[in-house]
Design an enzyme around this catalytic site. Structure first.
Site, PDB file in Angstrom:
ATOM      1  N   ASN A 105       1.829  -8.467  -0.851  1.00 39.25           N
ATOM      2  CA  ASN A 105       0.721  -9.272  -0.334  1.00 39.25           C
ATOM      3  C   ASN A 105       1.201 -10.719  -0.227  1.00 39.25           C
ATOM      4  O   ASN A 105       2.190 -11.109  -0.831  1.00 39.25           O
ATOM      5  CB  ASN A 105      -0.460  -9.232  -1.317  1.00 39.25           C
ATOM      6  N   CYS A 120       0.850  -1.182   0.000  1.00 32.91           N
ATOM      7  CA  CYS A 120       0.000   0.000   0.000  1.00 32.91           C
ATOM      8  C   CYS A 120       0.884   1.230   0.000  1.00 32.91           C
ATOM      9  O   CYS A 120       1.738   1.370   0.882  1.00 32.91           O
ATOM     10  CB  CYS A 120      -0.925   0.020   1.209  1.00 32.91           C
TER      11      CYS A 120
HETATM   12  P1  HMG Z   1      -9.148  14.049  -1.658  1.00 29.68           P
HETATM   13  O1  HMG Z   1      -7.918  14.572  -2.321  1.00 29.68           O
HETATM   14  O2  HMG Z   1      -9.497  14.504  -0.268  1.00 29.68           O
HETATM   15  O3  HMG Z   1     -10.426  14.169  -2.613  1.00 29.68           O
HETATM   16  O4  HMG Z   1      -9.042  12.473  -1.636  1.00 29.68           O
HETATM   17  P2  HMG Z   1     -11.231  15.389  -3.131  1.00 29.68           P
HETATM   18  O5  HMG Z   1     -12.680  14.974  -3.073  1.00 29.68           O
HETATM   19  O6  HMG Z   1     -10.801  16.647  -2.454  1.00 29.68           O
HETATM   20  O7  HMG Z   1     -10.778  15.443  -4.654  1.00 29.68           O
HETATM   21  C1  HMG Z   1      -9.470  15.775  -5.051  1.00 29.68           C
HETATM   22  C2  HMG Z   1      -9.391  15.714  -6.570  1.00 29.68           C
HETATM   23  O8  HMG Z   1      -9.579  14.363  -7.008  1.00 29.68           O
HETATM   24  C3  HMG Z   1     -10.483  16.516  -7.266  1.00 29.68           C
HETATM   25  O9  HMG Z   1      -9.947  16.925  -8.516  1.00 29.68           O
HETATM   26  C4  HMG Z   1     -11.559  15.490  -7.505  1.00 29.68           C
HETATM   27  O10 HMG Z   1     -12.392  15.814  -8.571  1.00 29.68           O
HETATM   28  C5  HMG Z   1     -10.746  14.273  -7.830  1.00 29.68           C
HETATM   29  P3  HMG Z   1      -9.305  18.398  -8.700  1.00 29.68           P
HETATM   30  O11 HMG Z   1     -10.399  19.332  -8.297  1.00 29.68           O
HETATM   31  O12 HMG Z   1      -8.124  18.466  -7.739  1.00 29.68           O
HETATM   32  O13 HMG Z   1      -8.926  18.416 -10.133  1.00 29.68           O
HETATM   33  N1  HMG Z   1     -11.422  13.012  -7.494  1.00 29.68           N
HETATM   34  C6  HMG Z   1     -11.333  11.898  -8.240  1.00 29.68           C
HETATM   35  N2  HMG Z   1     -10.721  11.640  -9.416  1.00 29.68           N
HETATM   36  C7  HMG Z   1     -10.835  10.393  -9.903  1.00 29.68           C
HETATM   37  N3  HMG Z   1     -11.494   9.396  -9.264  1.00 29.68           N
HETATM   38  C8  HMG Z   1     -12.121   9.624  -8.096  1.00 29.68           C
HETATM   39  C9  HMG Z   1     -12.051  10.918  -7.541  1.00 29.68           C
HETATM   40  N4  HMG Z   1     -12.533  11.458  -6.400  1.00 29.68           N
HETATM   41  C10 HMG Z   1     -12.134  12.742  -6.374  1.00 29.68           C
HETATM   42  N5  HMG Z   1     -12.748   8.610  -7.473  1.00 29.68           N
HETATM   43  C11 HMG Z   1      -9.981  10.288  -1.621  1.00 29.68           C
HETATM   44  C12 HMG Z   1     -10.019  11.676  -0.992  1.00 29.68           C
HETATM   45  C13 HMG Z   1     -10.746   9.322  -0.733  1.00 29.68           C
HETATM   46  C14 HMG Z   1     -10.652  10.361  -2.991  1.00 29.68           C
HETATM   47  C15 HMG Z   1      -8.511   9.876  -1.741  1.00 29.68           C
HETATM   48  O14 HMG Z   1      -7.924  10.006  -0.479  1.00 29.68           O
HETATM   49  C16 HMG Z   1      -8.335   8.440  -2.193  1.00 29.68           C
HETATM   50  O15 HMG Z   1      -8.809   8.034  -3.222  1.00 29.68           O
HETATM   51  N6  HMG Z   1      -7.580   7.650  -1.422  1.00 29.68           N
HETATM   52  C17 HMG Z   1      -7.288   6.290  -1.767  1.00 29.68           C
HETATM   53  C18 HMG Z   1      -5.812   6.037  -1.827  1.00 29.68           C
HETATM   54  C19 HMG Z   1      -5.630   4.616  -2.230  1.00 29.68           C
HETATM   55  O16 HMG Z   1      -6.034   4.196  -3.294  1.00 29.68           O
HETATM   56  N7  HMG Z   1      -4.969   3.822  -1.333  1.00 29.68           N
HETATM   57  C20 HMG Z   1      -4.744   2.453  -1.589  1.00 29.68           C
HETATM   58  C21 HMG Z   1      -5.981   1.622  -1.519  1.00 29.68           C
HETATM   59  S1  HMG Z   1      -6.417   1.090   0.121  1.00 29.68           S
HETATM   60  C22 HMG Z   1      -5.395  -0.267   0.410  1.00 29.68           C
HETATM   61  O17 HMG Z   1      -4.528  -0.558  -0.360  1.00 29.68           O
HETATM   62  C23 HMG Z   1      -5.646  -1.146   1.619  1.00 29.68           C
HETATM   63  C24 HMG Z   1      -6.264  -2.505   1.247  1.00 29.68           C
HETATM   64  O18 HMG Z   1      -5.416  -3.211   0.364  1.00 29.68           O
HETATM   65  C25 HMG Z   1      -6.515  -3.335   2.508  1.00 29.68           C
HETATM   66  C26 HMG Z   1      -5.289  -3.435   3.433  1.00 29.68           C
HETATM   67  O19 HMG Z   1      -4.206  -3.885   2.991  1.00 29.68           O
HETATM   68  O20 HMG Z   1      -5.465  -3.059   4.585  1.00 29.68           O
HETATM   69  C27 HMG Z   1      -7.611  -2.303   0.549  1.00 29.68           C
HETATM   70 MG    MG Z   2      -3.697  -4.400   0.982  1.00 28.33          MG
END
Ligand code: HMG
Ligand code: MG
Length: 288
Positions: free
Chosen positions: A246, A237
């Site tokens: 993983n 991550c």
């Molecule tokens: P934020 O920056 O607070 O979002 O992120 P925002 O709503 O302020 O939007 C920022 C910009 O992104 C805006 O564009 C939005 O339009 C755009 P700008 O005005 O700057 O041009 N935007 C998007 N664009 C494309 N797709 C979207 C989207 N949403 C907003 N869906 C947010 C908040 C939750 C979106 C962000 O923090 C996020 O996506 N985080 C995820 C990070 C991630 O992917 N991490 C890895 C996955 S989790 C993981 O791996 C764990 C897991 O494997 C289990 C484990 O191991 O424990 C699942």
């Molecule tokens: Mg994971």
């Protein structure tokens, strides 16, 4: 027959954490090879802002280019309604939402507190269910947070209950940093069992300290029958420092088969699929 459910998360959790940005064609070949190897659930990509995870910015292209094999569930990780809309437009069979049991990880990974993230994903779950797709709810940091340290099992149970109340179909417990040991996994399940049977959960292990397979063995004794893994141990991550890799699917499948369980997956074919996508990192075709 003793059957274990495996979700292959290499294309999402694996590739999101590799420095290389893998070309669409190599991702598509990887996913199609995983399906041919017998993987019945594949987390293909995520729909998150590209500035957060540039490695998966091509999720829509990938989903449109893969060959959908009947009987395979193709899913995507979505953080919000915009992500859900993107995933649904590509015809996913299922989506995964995600929250964390620790405040530090919640803020770093999703730019919100635990409460804010629950409020953000509640309408996503409702809309996904209304659209007729299955919803997996990941809970990260069920053992340890990279920022806040060890996590109390009671906190995991509390967040699990909240996710289930929101209507998820599958609760997926993530040992995000791979800090789990058989004993800490058992302690976590002892608390979670007060809200849901272990047999109704999925365990998502990272193999940072080589403890993932011993944790699987213990989890099996607790009744867990579903695990996530990633071909050749790709992944981690990007917002969890120290979480490389993983649990490797081929190792999981071999260990399960040796213990008399069935996974329906060809371990050698999965390993070849993982090796092929890794070759695209080195072949000069990848950047980043
Ligand atoms: P934020 O920056 O607070 O979002 O992120 P925002 O709503 O302020 O939007 C920022 C910009 O992104 C805006 O564009 C939005 O339009 C755009 P700008 O005005 O700057 O041009 N935007 C998007 N664009 C494309 N797709 C979207 C989207 N949403 C907003 N869906 C947010 C908040 C939750 C979106 C962000 O923090 C996020 O996506 N985080 C995820 C990070 C991630 O992917 N991490 C890895 C996955 S989790 C993981 O791996 C764990 C897991 O494997 C289990 C484990 O191991 O424990 C699942
Ligand atoms: Mg994971």
């Amino acid at each position: 027959m003793k059957r274990i459910r495996i979700t292959e998360v290499g294309p999402r959790d694996g590739l999101q954490n590799e420095r290389a940005i893998v070309p669409v064609a190599a991702k598509v070949a990887f996913i199609d090879a995983l399906a041919a190897a017998g993987c019945r659930e594949i987390e293909v990509t995520s729909f998150v802002p590209p500035k957060w995870v540039p490695q998966l910015a091509d999720g829509a292209e990938v989903l449109r280019a893969i060959t959908r094999m009947p009987g395979v569930t193709y899913s995507a990780l979505v953080p919000n309604e915009r992500g859900l809309d993107g995933a649904l437009a590509c015809g996913v069979d299922a989506v995964a939402v995600f929250a964390a049991a620790s405040e530090g990880f919640s803020r770093r990974n999703t730019n919100g507190s635990i409460d804010e993230v629950f409020a953000r994903i509640a309408p996503v779950i409702r809309a996904a269910k209304a659209a007729g797709v299955r919803v997996r709810g990941y809970l990260s940091c069920v053992i340890q947070c990279p920022f806040d340290g060890p996590i109390e099992p009671a906190a995991v149970a509390g967040c699990s209950a909240r996710l289930l109340e929101l209507g998820i179909d599958d609760l997926d417990l993530g040992d995000t940093t791979g800090a789990g040991t058989p004993d800490s996994i058992e302690a976590m399940y002892a608390a979670v069992a007060s809200v849901v049977e272990p047999s109704a959960t999925i365990l998502h292990l990272h193999d940072t300290r080589g403890q993932a397979l011993p944790c699987v063995e213990r989890a099996l004794t607790l009744g867990v029958k579903a695990f996530d893994s990633s071909a050749t141990g790709l992944g981690g991550c990007p917002y969890a420092p120290g979480a490389p890799g993983n649990l490797a699917t081929e190792s999981l499948v071999r260990a399960l088969h040796a213990a008399g369980w069935q996974a329906g997956i060809d371990a050698d074919a999965v390993a070849r699929a993982g090796a092929a996508v890794r070759a695209s990192f080195d072949a000069g075709t990848a950047t980043g």
